[in-house]
Scaffold this active site. Structure first.
Site: not given
Length: 586
Positions: A189, A385
Protein backbone atom coordinates in the site's frame (compact mmCIF):
# COMPACT_ATOMS: atom_id res chain seq x y z
CA UNK A 1 -21.80 61.72 -0.84
CA UNK A 2 -25.27 61.48 -2.39
CA UNK A 3 -23.71 61.93 -5.84
CA UNK A 4 -21.24 59.10 -5.21
CA UNK A 5 -24.07 56.93 -3.94
CA UNK A 6 -26.06 57.53 -7.12
CA UNK A 7 -23.03 56.71 -9.28
CA UNK A 8 -22.43 53.49 -7.34
CA UNK A 9 -26.10 52.52 -7.64
CA UNK A 10 -25.99 53.17 -11.39
CA UNK A 11 -22.87 51.01 -11.79
CA UNK A 12 -24.44 48.18 -9.79
CA UNK A 13 -27.66 48.49 -11.81
CA UNK A 14 -25.76 48.30 -15.10
CA UNK A 15 -23.80 45.30 -13.86
CA UNK A 16 -27.00 43.45 -12.92
CA UNK A 17 -28.58 44.37 -16.25
CA UNK A 18 -25.66 43.04 -18.28
CA UNK A 19 -25.49 39.87 -16.20
CA UNK A 20 -29.21 39.21 -16.74
CA UNK A 21 -28.81 39.99 -20.42
CA UNK A 22 -25.84 37.62 -20.63
CA UNK A 23 -27.77 34.80 -18.93
CA UNK A 24 -30.80 35.45 -21.10
CA UNK A 25 -28.85 35.27 -24.35
CA UNK A 26 -27.16 32.04 -23.25
CA UNK A 27 -30.40 30.39 -22.21
CA UNK A 28 -32.34 31.46 -25.31
CA UNK A 29 -29.45 30.45 -27.55
CA UNK A 30 -29.12 27.12 -25.85
CA UNK A 31 -32.83 26.37 -26.01
CA UNK A 32 -33.60 27.57 -29.53
CA UNK A 33 -30.22 27.35 -31.22
CA UNK A 34 -28.94 24.00 -30.02
CA UNK A 35 -31.11 21.83 -32.24
CA UNK A 36 -32.14 24.36 -34.88
CA UNK A 37 -29.43 23.30 -37.26
CA UNK A 38 -29.51 19.55 -37.81
CA UNK A 39 -26.19 17.82 -38.29
CA UNK A 40 -25.86 16.60 -41.86
CA UNK A 41 -23.31 14.19 -43.25
CA UNK A 42 -22.56 14.75 -46.93
CA UNK A 43 -21.77 12.02 -49.38
CA UNK A 44 -18.09 11.02 -49.70
CA UNK A 45 -17.20 12.30 -46.22
CA UNK A 46 -14.35 11.66 -43.81
CA UNK A 47 -14.67 11.58 -40.03
CA UNK A 48 -12.07 13.75 -38.29
CA UNK A 49 -11.16 11.98 -35.06
CA UNK A 50 -10.33 14.75 -32.62
CA UNK A 51 -10.78 13.55 -29.04
CA UNK A 52 -9.89 16.67 -27.08
CA UNK A 53 -13.48 16.99 -25.79
CA UNK A 54 -13.84 13.28 -25.02
CA UNK A 55 -12.65 12.26 -21.56
CA UNK A 56 -15.12 9.91 -19.92
CA UNK A 57 -16.72 6.64 -21.01
CA UNK A 58 -20.06 8.15 -20.04
CA UNK A 59 -20.91 11.83 -20.48
CA UNK A 60 -23.76 11.70 -17.99
CA UNK A 61 -27.48 12.36 -17.86
CA UNK A 62 -29.10 14.90 -15.56
CA UNK A 63 -32.51 14.92 -13.94
CA UNK A 64 -32.75 18.70 -14.40
CA UNK A 65 -32.79 19.58 -18.14
CA UNK A 66 -31.23 22.99 -17.39
CA UNK A 67 -27.94 21.25 -16.56
CA UNK A 68 -27.61 19.61 -19.98
CA UNK A 69 -28.20 22.90 -21.79
CA UNK A 70 -24.79 24.14 -20.71
CA UNK A 71 -22.86 20.89 -21.00
CA UNK A 72 -23.15 20.26 -24.75
CA UNK A 73 -19.42 19.77 -25.30
CA UNK A 74 -19.42 17.15 -22.57
CA UNK A 75 -22.53 15.34 -23.76
CA UNK A 76 -20.62 12.71 -25.74
CA UNK A 77 -18.78 9.88 -24.04
CA UNK A 78 -16.22 7.45 -25.41
CA UNK A 79 -18.75 4.63 -25.53
CA UNK A 80 -20.90 6.85 -27.78
CA UNK A 81 -17.90 7.49 -30.02
CA UNK A 82 -17.14 3.78 -30.32
CA UNK A 83 -20.76 3.02 -31.23
CA UNK A 84 -20.69 5.80 -33.83
CA UNK A 85 -17.56 4.37 -35.46
CA UNK A 86 -19.28 0.99 -35.52
CA UNK A 87 -22.23 2.60 -37.33
CA UNK A 88 -19.84 4.32 -39.73
CA UNK A 89 -18.67 0.96 -41.07
CA UNK A 90 -22.00 0.57 -42.87
CA UNK A 91 -22.67 4.27 -43.52
CA UNK A 92 -22.34 4.76 -47.27
CA UNK A 93 -21.63 8.48 -46.80
CA UNK A 94 -18.49 7.78 -44.72
CA UNK A 95 -15.42 6.69 -46.67
CA UNK A 96 -12.74 6.88 -43.99
CA UNK A 97 -11.40 8.30 -40.74
CA UNK A 98 -8.69 10.93 -40.36
CA UNK A 99 -6.76 11.04 -37.07
CA UNK A 100 -5.33 14.56 -37.27
CA UNK A 101 -2.95 15.94 -34.62
CA UNK A 102 -4.99 14.05 -32.07
CA UNK A 103 -4.43 14.99 -28.43
CA UNK A 104 -6.57 13.19 -25.88
CA UNK A 105 -6.77 12.56 -22.16
CA UNK A 106 -7.98 8.99 -22.62
CA UNK A 107 -6.41 6.30 -20.47
CA UNK A 108 -4.68 3.24 -21.86
CA UNK A 109 -7.67 0.89 -21.54
CA UNK A 110 -9.89 3.49 -23.22
CA UNK A 111 -7.32 3.88 -26.01
CA UNK A 112 -7.29 0.11 -26.40
CA UNK A 113 -11.08 -0.04 -26.77
CA UNK A 114 -11.09 2.78 -29.35
CA UNK A 115 -8.13 1.27 -31.18
CA UNK A 116 -9.90 -2.08 -31.47
CA UNK A 117 -12.94 -0.37 -32.99
CA UNK A 118 -10.74 1.49 -35.49
CA UNK A 119 -9.14 -1.83 -36.43
CA UNK A 120 -12.61 -3.25 -37.06
CA UNK A 121 -13.49 -0.15 -39.11
CA UNK A 122 -10.48 -0.76 -41.35
CA UNK A 123 -11.62 -4.33 -42.01
CA UNK A 124 -14.82 -2.93 -43.54
CA UNK A 125 -12.69 -1.73 -46.46
CA UNK A 126 -12.61 1.93 -45.46
CA UNK A 127 -9.40 3.81 -44.72
CA UNK A 128 -7.91 5.11 -41.47
CA UNK A 129 -5.15 7.68 -41.96
CA UNK A 130 -3.16 9.60 -39.35
CA UNK A 131 -1.10 12.78 -39.25
CA UNK A 132 0.66 14.54 -36.37
CA UNK A 133 3.38 17.09 -35.90
CA UNK A 134 4.73 14.87 -33.15
CA UNK A 135 3.70 11.69 -31.35
CA UNK A 136 3.77 10.89 -27.66
CA UNK A 137 3.85 7.17 -26.86
CA UNK A 138 0.16 7.13 -25.92
CA UNK A 139 -0.81 9.05 -29.05
CA UNK A 140 1.31 6.78 -31.21
CA UNK A 141 -0.30 3.69 -29.66
CA UNK A 142 -3.70 4.86 -30.93
CA UNK A 143 -2.41 6.25 -34.23
CA UNK A 144 -0.44 3.09 -35.04
CA UNK A 145 -3.69 1.46 -36.15
CA UNK A 146 -3.73 3.82 -39.16
CA UNK A 147 -2.30 3.16 -42.61
CA UNK A 148 -0.55 5.27 -43.70
CA UNK A 149 0.90 7.24 -40.78
CA UNK A 150 2.25 10.73 -41.54
CA UNK A 151 4.61 12.87 -39.48
CA UNK A 152 5.73 16.47 -39.86
CA UNK A 153 9.30 16.83 -41.28
CA UNK A 154 10.43 18.75 -38.19
CA UNK A 155 8.37 16.74 -35.75
CA UNK A 156 9.52 14.09 -33.29
CA UNK A 157 8.57 10.66 -32.04
CA UNK A 158 8.53 9.62 -28.37
CA UNK A 159 9.10 5.86 -28.21
CA UNK A 160 11.29 4.84 -25.30
CA UNK A 161 9.34 2.57 -22.93
CA UNK A 162 7.50 3.41 -19.73
CA UNK A 163 8.74 5.01 -16.54
CA UNK A 164 7.28 5.96 -13.15
CA UNK A 165 8.67 8.60 -10.79
CA UNK A 166 7.80 8.80 -7.10
CA UNK A 167 8.73 11.53 -4.61
CA UNK A 168 9.49 10.86 -0.93
CA UNK A 169 8.93 13.30 1.94
CA UNK A 170 10.35 11.70 5.09
CA UNK A 171 13.27 14.16 5.44
CA UNK A 172 11.04 17.05 4.40
CA UNK A 173 8.64 16.22 7.23
CA UNK A 174 11.45 16.08 9.79
CA UNK A 175 12.88 19.41 8.63
CA UNK A 176 9.57 21.27 8.52
CA UNK A 177 7.79 19.59 11.41
CA UNK A 178 4.80 18.82 9.18
CA UNK A 179 4.25 15.10 9.51
CA UNK A 180 1.74 12.70 7.99
CA UNK A 181 0.89 9.99 10.51
CA UNK A 182 0.19 6.80 8.56
CA UNK A 183 -1.89 3.80 9.61
CA UNK A 184 -2.13 1.06 6.99
CA UNK A 185 -2.51 -2.62 6.18
CA UNK A 186 -0.69 -4.05 3.20
CA UNK A 187 3.01 -4.09 2.45
CA UNK A 188 2.27 -2.86 -1.10
CA UNK A 189 0.00 0.00 0.00
CA UNK A 190 2.58 2.46 -1.24
CA UNK A 191 0.22 5.41 -1.48
CA UNK A 192 1.58 6.29 1.96
CA UNK A 193 5.16 5.09 1.51
CA UNK A 194 6.47 8.55 0.50
CA UNK A 195 5.64 9.77 4.03
CA UNK A 196 7.47 6.88 5.70
CA UNK A 197 10.66 6.43 3.70
CA UNK A 198 13.23 8.31 1.65
CA UNK A 199 13.43 5.65 -1.03
CA UNK A 200 11.28 3.03 -2.71
CA UNK A 201 10.80 -0.26 -0.87
CA UNK A 202 11.64 -3.54 -2.59
CA UNK A 203 7.96 -4.51 -2.51
CA UNK A 204 6.90 -1.26 -4.17
CA UNK A 205 9.64 -1.46 -6.79
CA UNK A 206 8.54 -5.01 -7.56
CA UNK A 207 4.92 -4.07 -8.16
CA UNK A 208 5.66 -0.90 -10.15
CA UNK A 209 8.12 -2.77 -12.39
CA UNK A 210 5.66 -5.62 -12.98
CA UNK A 211 2.84 -3.18 -13.74
CA UNK A 212 4.83 -1.10 -16.21
CA UNK A 213 6.09 -4.23 -17.99
CA UNK A 214 2.55 -5.62 -18.28
CA UNK A 215 1.21 -2.38 -19.75
CA UNK A 216 4.18 -2.06 -22.13
CA UNK A 217 3.77 -5.67 -23.30
CA UNK A 218 0.11 -4.99 -24.10
CA UNK A 219 0.99 -1.82 -26.03
CA UNK A 220 3.80 -3.41 -28.06
CA UNK A 221 1.68 -6.48 -28.88
CA UNK A 222 -0.92 -4.26 -30.60
CA UNK A 223 1.66 -2.09 -32.36
CA UNK A 224 3.53 -5.19 -33.53
CA UNK A 225 0.38 -6.58 -35.11
CA UNK A 226 -0.59 -3.34 -36.86
CA UNK A 227 2.89 -2.37 -38.09
CA UNK A 228 4.21 -5.90 -38.73
CA UNK A 229 7.23 -5.27 -36.52
CA UNK A 230 8.36 -7.88 -34.02
CA UNK A 231 8.05 -7.13 -30.31
CA UNK A 232 11.79 -7.74 -29.95
CA UNK A 233 12.46 -5.11 -32.61
CA UNK A 234 10.10 -2.62 -30.92
CA UNK A 235 11.97 -3.09 -27.64
CA UNK A 236 15.25 -2.56 -29.49
CA UNK A 237 13.89 0.69 -30.96
CA UNK A 238 12.76 1.85 -27.51
CA UNK A 239 16.06 0.96 -25.84
CA UNK A 240 18.16 2.76 -28.42
CA UNK A 241 15.82 5.73 -29.01
CA UNK A 242 15.98 4.69 -32.65
CA UNK A 243 12.80 6.56 -33.69
CA UNK A 244 13.44 9.98 -32.16
CA UNK A 245 13.41 11.89 -35.46
CA UNK A 246 10.98 11.60 -38.39
CA UNK A 247 13.68 10.06 -40.57
CA UNK A 248 14.59 7.49 -37.93
CA UNK A 249 10.94 6.68 -37.23
CA UNK A 250 10.38 6.03 -40.93
CA UNK A 251 13.54 3.94 -41.16
CA UNK A 252 12.23 1.78 -38.29
CA UNK A 253 8.84 1.54 -40.04
CA UNK A 254 6.93 3.21 -37.22
CA UNK A 255 5.67 5.84 -39.69
CA UNK A 256 5.15 5.73 -43.42
CA UNK A 257 5.43 9.26 -44.82
CA UNK A 258 7.30 12.41 -43.76
CA UNK A 259 5.39 15.40 -45.07
CA UNK A 260 3.58 18.60 -44.20
CA UNK A 261 -0.12 18.62 -43.41
CA UNK A 262 -1.16 19.91 -46.84
CA UNK A 263 0.37 16.81 -48.44
CA UNK A 264 -1.64 14.66 -46.03
CA UNK A 265 -4.88 16.38 -47.06
CA UNK A 266 -3.98 15.89 -50.73
CA UNK A 267 -3.64 12.17 -50.02
CA UNK A 268 -7.14 12.13 -48.51
CA UNK A 269 -8.47 13.95 -51.58
CA UNK A 270 -6.89 11.29 -53.75
CA UNK A 271 -8.47 8.51 -51.72
CA UNK A 272 -11.85 10.23 -52.07
CA UNK A 273 -11.24 11.00 -55.78
CA UNK A 274 -11.60 14.72 -55.16
CA UNK A 275 -9.68 17.30 -57.22
CA UNK A 276 -6.63 18.86 -55.51
CA UNK A 277 -8.06 22.36 -55.63
CA UNK A 278 -11.38 21.32 -54.07
CA UNK A 279 -12.31 20.91 -50.41
CA UNK A 280 -13.32 17.44 -49.33
CA UNK A 281 -16.28 16.74 -47.06
CA UNK A 282 -15.50 16.15 -43.41
CA UNK A 283 -17.44 15.78 -40.19
CA UNK A 284 -16.06 15.93 -36.66
CA UNK A 285 -16.35 12.80 -34.53
CA UNK A 286 -18.29 14.89 -32.02
CA UNK A 287 -20.94 15.92 -34.56
CA UNK A 288 -21.09 12.48 -36.15
CA UNK A 289 -21.57 10.85 -32.75
CA UNK A 290 -24.31 13.35 -31.84
CA UNK A 291 -26.06 12.54 -35.11
CA UNK A 292 -25.82 8.78 -34.55
CA UNK A 293 -27.11 8.96 -30.98
CA UNK A 294 -30.18 10.94 -32.09
CA UNK A 295 -31.00 9.09 -35.34
CA UNK A 296 -29.92 5.48 -34.80
CA UNK A 297 -32.78 3.02 -34.89
CA UNK A 298 -32.84 0.81 -31.82
CA UNK A 299 -34.32 -2.66 -31.52
CA UNK A 300 -38.02 -3.04 -30.77
CA UNK A 301 -37.22 -5.49 -28.00
CA UNK A 302 -38.40 -4.51 -24.53
CA UNK A 303 -35.47 -6.33 -23.00
CA UNK A 304 -32.84 -4.00 -21.59
CA UNK A 305 -29.29 -4.39 -20.37
CA UNK A 306 -28.62 -1.61 -17.87
CA UNK A 307 -25.12 -0.13 -18.15
CA UNK A 308 -24.24 1.71 -14.95
CA UNK A 309 -21.11 3.87 -15.16
CA UNK A 310 -18.95 4.28 -12.07
CA UNK A 311 -16.15 6.68 -12.99
CA UNK A 312 -13.78 8.71 -10.83
CA UNK A 313 -12.86 8.66 -7.17
CA UNK A 314 -15.33 7.11 -4.74
CA UNK A 315 -16.75 9.79 -2.44
CA UNK A 316 -19.79 10.40 -0.29
CA UNK A 317 -22.76 12.29 -1.72
CA UNK A 318 -24.54 12.28 -5.07
CA UNK A 319 -21.55 11.95 -7.41
CA UNK A 320 -21.27 13.06 -11.04
CA UNK A 321 -19.46 12.12 -14.25
CA UNK A 322 -16.05 12.28 -12.56
CA UNK A 323 -16.87 11.12 -9.03
CA UNK A 324 -18.63 8.01 -7.78
CA UNK A 325 -21.17 8.84 -5.08
CA UNK A 326 -23.39 6.44 -3.21
CA UNK A 327 -26.42 8.59 -4.05
CA UNK A 328 -26.44 8.13 -7.82
CA UNK A 329 -24.94 4.62 -7.72
CA UNK A 330 -27.34 3.09 -5.21
CA UNK A 331 -30.32 4.80 -6.87
CA UNK A 332 -29.27 3.44 -10.28
CA UNK A 333 -28.87 -0.10 -8.98
CA UNK A 334 -32.26 0.08 -7.27
CA UNK A 335 -33.97 1.42 -10.40
CA UNK A 336 -32.41 -1.26 -12.60
CA UNK A 337 -33.28 -3.94 -10.07
CA UNK A 338 -36.95 -2.92 -9.91
CA UNK A 339 -37.36 -2.33 -13.65
CA UNK A 340 -38.93 -5.49 -15.11
CA UNK A 341 -37.59 -4.69 -18.59
CA UNK A 342 -33.99 -4.71 -17.32
CA UNK A 343 -32.81 -8.31 -17.56
CA UNK A 344 -29.18 -7.86 -16.52
CA UNK A 345 -26.75 -5.15 -15.40
CA UNK A 346 -23.27 -4.18 -16.55
CA UNK A 347 -21.26 -2.10 -14.11
CA UNK A 348 -18.59 -0.15 -16.00
CA UNK A 349 -15.89 0.83 -13.49
CA UNK A 350 -13.10 3.34 -14.07
CA UNK A 351 -11.91 4.23 -10.57
CA UNK A 352 -8.73 4.24 -8.46
CA UNK A 353 -10.84 3.91 -5.29
CA UNK A 354 -11.59 6.28 -2.43
CA UNK A 355 -13.87 6.17 0.60
CA UNK A 356 -14.10 2.74 2.27
CA UNK A 357 -17.57 3.46 3.68
CA UNK A 358 -19.01 4.53 0.32
CA UNK A 359 -17.40 1.52 -1.36
CA UNK A 360 -19.10 -0.77 1.12
CA UNK A 361 -22.49 0.90 0.66
CA UNK A 362 -22.27 0.38 -3.10
CA UNK A 363 -21.01 -3.20 -2.59
CA UNK A 364 -24.07 -3.93 -0.46
CA UNK A 365 -26.43 -2.58 -3.12
CA UNK A 366 -24.73 -4.78 -5.71
CA UNK A 367 -25.09 -7.78 -3.38
CA UNK A 368 -28.83 -7.15 -3.09
CA UNK A 369 -29.21 -6.62 -6.83
CA UNK A 370 -27.24 -9.75 -7.75
CA UNK A 371 -29.85 -11.87 -6.00
CA UNK A 372 -32.43 -10.59 -8.50
CA UNK A 373 -30.48 -10.06 -11.74
CA UNK A 374 -27.02 -11.00 -13.04
CA UNK A 375 -24.32 -8.33 -12.77
CA UNK A 376 -21.26 -8.22 -15.01
CA UNK A 377 -18.37 -5.83 -14.38
CA UNK A 378 -16.42 -4.17 -17.18
CA UNK A 379 -13.20 -2.53 -15.98
CA UNK A 380 -11.82 0.52 -17.76
CA UNK A 381 -8.47 2.18 -17.13
CA UNK A 382 -8.65 1.47 -13.40
CA UNK A 383 -10.69 -0.65 -11.04
CA UNK A 384 -8.36 -0.60 -8.06
CA UNK A 385 -8.79 -0.68 -4.30
CA UNK A 386 -12.29 0.73 -3.68
CA UNK A 387 -12.85 0.31 -7.43
CA UNK A 388 -12.16 -3.41 -7.03
CA UNK A 389 -14.22 -3.54 -3.83
CA UNK A 390 -17.37 -2.67 -5.78
CA UNK A 391 -16.46 -5.16 -8.53
CA UNK A 392 -15.55 -8.27 -6.54
CA UNK A 393 -19.03 -9.71 -6.05
CA UNK A 394 -20.17 -9.54 -9.69
CA UNK A 395 -21.12 -12.71 -11.57
CA UNK A 396 -18.38 -12.12 -14.16
CA UNK A 397 -15.54 -9.58 -14.33
CA UNK A 398 -14.00 -8.33 -17.59
CA UNK A 399 -10.86 -6.19 -17.93
CA UNK A 400 -8.43 -5.17 -20.64
CA UNK A 401 -4.85 -6.43 -20.56
CA UNK A 402 -3.68 -2.94 -19.58
CA UNK A 403 -6.38 -2.28 -16.98
CA UNK A 404 -4.94 -1.51 -13.53
CA UNK A 405 -6.76 -3.41 -10.81
CA UNK A 406 -6.38 -5.07 -7.42
CA UNK A 407 -4.79 -2.84 -4.77
CA UNK A 408 -6.69 -4.70 -2.06
CA UNK A 409 -5.51 -2.76 0.96
CA UNK A 410 -6.52 -0.05 3.41
CA UNK A 411 -4.81 3.03 4.87
CA UNK A 412 -5.47 6.18 6.83
CA UNK A 413 -3.50 9.45 6.85
CA UNK A 414 -3.52 11.88 9.77
CA UNK A 415 -1.73 15.22 9.24
CA UNK A 416 0.22 16.26 12.34
CA UNK A 417 1.75 19.71 12.91
CA UNK A 418 2.83 19.34 16.54
CA UNK A 419 6.58 19.51 15.72
CA UNK A 420 6.05 22.59 13.56
CA UNK A 421 3.96 24.43 16.16
CA UNK A 422 6.54 23.61 18.85
CA UNK A 423 9.28 25.11 16.67
CA UNK A 424 7.15 28.23 16.26
CA UNK A 425 6.60 28.48 20.02
CA UNK A 426 2.97 27.41 19.92
CA UNK A 427 1.89 24.93 22.60
CA UNK A 428 -1.35 22.97 22.85
CA UNK A 429 -3.05 21.42 25.85
CA UNK A 430 -6.29 19.47 26.15
CA UNK A 431 -8.84 19.14 28.96
CA UNK A 432 -10.95 15.96 28.88
CA UNK A 433 -13.80 14.46 30.90
CA UNK A 434 -12.74 10.90 30.02
CA UNK A 435 -9.52 9.13 29.09
CA UNK A 436 -10.41 8.90 25.38
CA UNK A 437 -12.86 11.78 25.02
CA UNK A 438 -10.57 14.01 22.90
CA UNK A 439 -10.77 13.68 19.15
CA UNK A 440 -7.59 13.50 17.11
CA UNK A 441 -5.78 16.83 17.04
CA UNK A 442 -3.11 17.66 14.44
CA UNK A 443 -1.46 19.94 17.05
CA UNK A 444 -0.80 17.20 19.62
CA UNK A 445 1.65 14.29 19.10
CA UNK A 446 -0.12 11.11 18.02
CA UNK A 447 -1.13 9.11 21.07
CA UNK A 448 -0.13 5.44 20.84
CA UNK A 449 -3.47 4.31 22.25
CA UNK A 450 -5.33 6.35 19.65
CA UNK A 451 -3.05 4.90 16.97
CA UNK A 452 -3.78 1.36 18.19
CA UNK A 453 -7.54 1.95 18.11
CA UNK A 454 -7.33 3.46 14.60
CA UNK A 455 -5.19 0.56 13.39
CA UNK A 456 -7.81 -1.78 14.77
CA UNK A 457 -10.38 -0.05 12.56
CA UNK A 458 -8.08 -0.27 9.52
CA UNK A 459 -7.52 -3.99 10.18
CA UNK A 460 -11.27 -4.54 10.49
CA UNK A 461 -11.93 -2.92 7.12
CA UNK A 462 -9.06 -4.84 5.51
CA UNK A 463 -10.48 -8.15 6.79
CA UNK A 464 -13.92 -7.15 5.54
CA UNK A 465 -12.43 -6.25 2.14
CA UNK A 466 -10.56 -9.55 1.81
CA UNK A 467 -13.60 -11.52 3.00
CA UNK A 468 -15.82 -9.87 0.38
CA UNK A 469 -13.27 -10.65 -2.33
CA UNK A 470 -12.89 -14.24 -1.15
CA UNK A 471 -16.65 -14.80 -1.17
CA UNK A 472 -17.17 -13.02 -4.50
CA UNK A 473 -14.28 -14.76 -6.25
CA UNK A 474 -14.83 -18.15 -4.58
CA UNK A 475 -11.38 -18.15 -2.99
CA UNK A 476 -10.14 -18.65 0.55
CA UNK A 477 -9.19 -15.73 2.78
CA UNK A 478 -5.55 -16.86 2.67
CA UNK A 479 -5.56 -17.02 -1.14
CA UNK A 480 -6.84 -13.46 -1.41
CA UNK A 481 -4.52 -12.18 1.31
CA UNK A 482 -1.50 -13.58 -0.55
CA UNK A 483 -2.30 -11.47 -3.65
CA UNK A 484 -3.69 -8.50 -1.73
CA UNK A 485 -1.57 -6.43 0.69
CA UNK A 486 -2.34 -3.39 -1.48
CA UNK A 487 -0.57 -4.68 -4.59
CA UNK A 488 -1.76 -3.47 -7.99
CA UNK A 489 -2.00 -5.78 -11.00
CA UNK A 490 -2.43 -5.31 -14.73
CA UNK A 491 -5.41 -7.11 -16.25
CA UNK A 492 -3.11 -9.55 -18.04
CA UNK A 493 -1.78 -10.69 -14.64
CA UNK A 494 -5.05 -10.34 -12.73
CA UNK A 495 -6.71 -13.05 -14.82
CA UNK A 496 -3.95 -15.50 -13.87
CA UNK A 497 -4.49 -15.02 -10.13
CA UNK A 498 -8.28 -15.05 -10.22
CA UNK A 499 -9.10 -11.37 -9.69
CA UNK A 500 -10.90 -11.18 -13.04
CA UNK A 501 -12.56 -13.77 -15.28
CA UNK A 502 -12.07 -12.65 -18.87
CA UNK A 503 -10.12 -10.22 -21.04
CA UNK A 504 -12.42 -7.96 -23.01
CA UNK A 505 -14.12 -4.61 -23.30
CA UNK A 506 -17.54 -3.16 -22.57
CA UNK A 507 -19.21 -4.84 -25.55
CA UNK A 508 -17.96 -8.23 -24.37
CA UNK A 509 -19.39 -7.55 -20.92
CA UNK A 510 -22.77 -6.57 -22.38
CA UNK A 511 -22.91 -9.77 -24.44
CA UNK A 512 -22.01 -11.80 -21.35
CA UNK A 513 -24.79 -10.10 -19.36
CA UNK A 514 -27.31 -10.90 -22.11
CA UNK A 515 -26.16 -14.52 -22.14
CA UNK A 516 -26.51 -14.81 -18.35
CA UNK A 517 -30.00 -13.32 -18.62
CA UNK A 518 -30.79 -15.66 -21.53
CA UNK A 519 -31.97 -12.89 -23.86
CA UNK A 520 -31.01 -12.69 -27.54
CA UNK A 521 -32.51 -9.31 -28.47
CA UNK A 522 -32.06 -6.30 -26.24
CA UNK A 523 -31.14 -2.65 -26.06
CA UNK A 524 -28.90 -0.90 -23.57
CA UNK A 525 -29.99 1.74 -21.06
CA UNK A 526 -27.36 4.02 -19.53
CA UNK A 527 -27.25 5.05 -15.87
CA UNK A 528 -26.88 7.08 -13.63
CA UNK A 529 -29.08 10.13 -14.00
CA UNK A 530 -27.51 12.70 -11.71
CA UNK A 531 -29.47 15.05 -9.47
CA UNK A 532 -27.94 18.52 -9.62
CA UNK A 533 -29.03 21.94 -8.38
CA UNK A 534 -28.51 25.56 -9.43
CA UNK A 535 -25.01 25.73 -7.93
CA UNK A 536 -23.91 22.84 -10.15
CA UNK A 537 -25.47 24.61 -13.13
CA UNK A 538 -23.57 27.84 -12.46
CA UNK A 539 -20.30 25.93 -12.15
CA UNK A 540 -20.48 25.23 -15.89
CA UNK A 541 -20.41 28.90 -16.88
CA UNK A 542 -17.11 30.29 -18.22
CA UNK A 543 -16.87 32.94 -15.50
CA UNK A 544 -17.21 30.24 -12.82
CA UNK A 545 -14.37 28.26 -14.35
CA UNK A 546 -12.06 31.25 -14.73
CA UNK A 547 -10.59 30.69 -11.27
CA UNK A 548 -9.13 27.34 -12.34
CA UNK A 549 -7.89 28.79 -15.63
CA UNK A 550 -6.35 31.77 -13.85
CA UNK A 551 -4.48 29.59 -11.32
CA UNK A 552 -3.18 27.31 -14.10
CA UNK A 553 -1.92 30.32 -16.04
CA UNK A 554 -0.20 31.83 -13.01
CA UNK A 555 1.52 28.76 -11.54
CA UNK A 556 1.67 26.40 -14.53
CA UNK A 557 -0.01 23.09 -15.33
CA UNK A 558 2.37 20.89 -13.31
CA UNK A 559 2.23 23.09 -10.19
CA UNK A 560 -1.55 23.19 -10.50
CA UNK A 561 -1.65 19.39 -10.48
CA UNK A 562 0.51 19.39 -7.35
CA UNK A 563 -1.86 21.87 -5.73
CA UNK A 564 -4.80 19.62 -6.60
CA UNK A 565 -3.03 16.63 -5.03
CA UNK A 566 -2.53 18.55 -1.79
CA UNK A 567 -6.17 19.62 -1.87
CA UNK A 568 -7.23 16.00 -2.47
CA UNK A 569 -5.25 14.76 0.55
CA UNK A 570 -6.83 17.46 2.73
CA UNK A 571 -10.33 16.43 1.61
CA UNK A 572 -9.91 12.73 2.39
CA UNK A 573 -12.00 11.79 5.39
CA UNK A 574 -12.18 8.43 7.11
CA UNK A 575 -10.41 5.25 6.10
CA UNK A 576 -9.42 5.12 2.45
CA UNK A 577 -9.20 2.39 -0.19
CA UNK A 578 -7.19 3.99 -2.95
CA UNK A 579 -4.57 3.10 -5.51
CA UNK A 580 -0.98 3.33 -4.26
CA UNK A 581 -0.03 5.86 -6.91
CA UNK A 582 -1.35 7.64 -9.97
CA UNK A 583 0.01 6.70 -13.37
CA UNK A 584 -0.25 8.92 -16.43
CA UNK A 585 1.28 7.34 -19.53
CA UNK A 586 2.37 9.71 -22.26
Amino acid sequence: MKFLGNVLATIIGLFIFFMLFFFGVLIIGAIFGGDSEAITVKNNSVIELNLEDIKYDYAGKYEDPWITIFTDKKSVGLTDVIKAIEEAKTDNDIKGISILNNESTLGMAQSKALRDELESFKKSGKFVMAYANSYTQKEYYLNSVANPIYINPVGDMDFKGLSAELMFFKDFQEKTGVKMEVIRHGKYKSAVEPFLENEMSDANREQVTALLNSVWNSVTADISKSRNISIAKLNEIANGLLARTPEMAKEQKLVDIIAYEDVYHDAIRKALKVEKDEDYNKVSIFDYTKKMTTTSVSTDSKNQIAVIYAQGEIQSGEGDVNTIGEGSMRRSLQEARKNKDVKAIVLRIDSPGGSALTSDLIWREIELTKKVKPIVVSMGNYAASGGYYIACNANTIFAQNNTITGSIGVFGILPNFSQLTTKLGIHTEQVNTHENSARYSPFVPLDEKFKAVTLEGVEHIYKTFVTHVAEGRKMTFAQVDSIAQGRVWAGSEAIKIGLIDKIGGLDDAIKEAAALAKVKTYKTQNYPEYKKDLNDLLANFPFAQSKEAFIKEEIGEENYKLLQEIKKIKSQKGVQMAMPFEINIQ
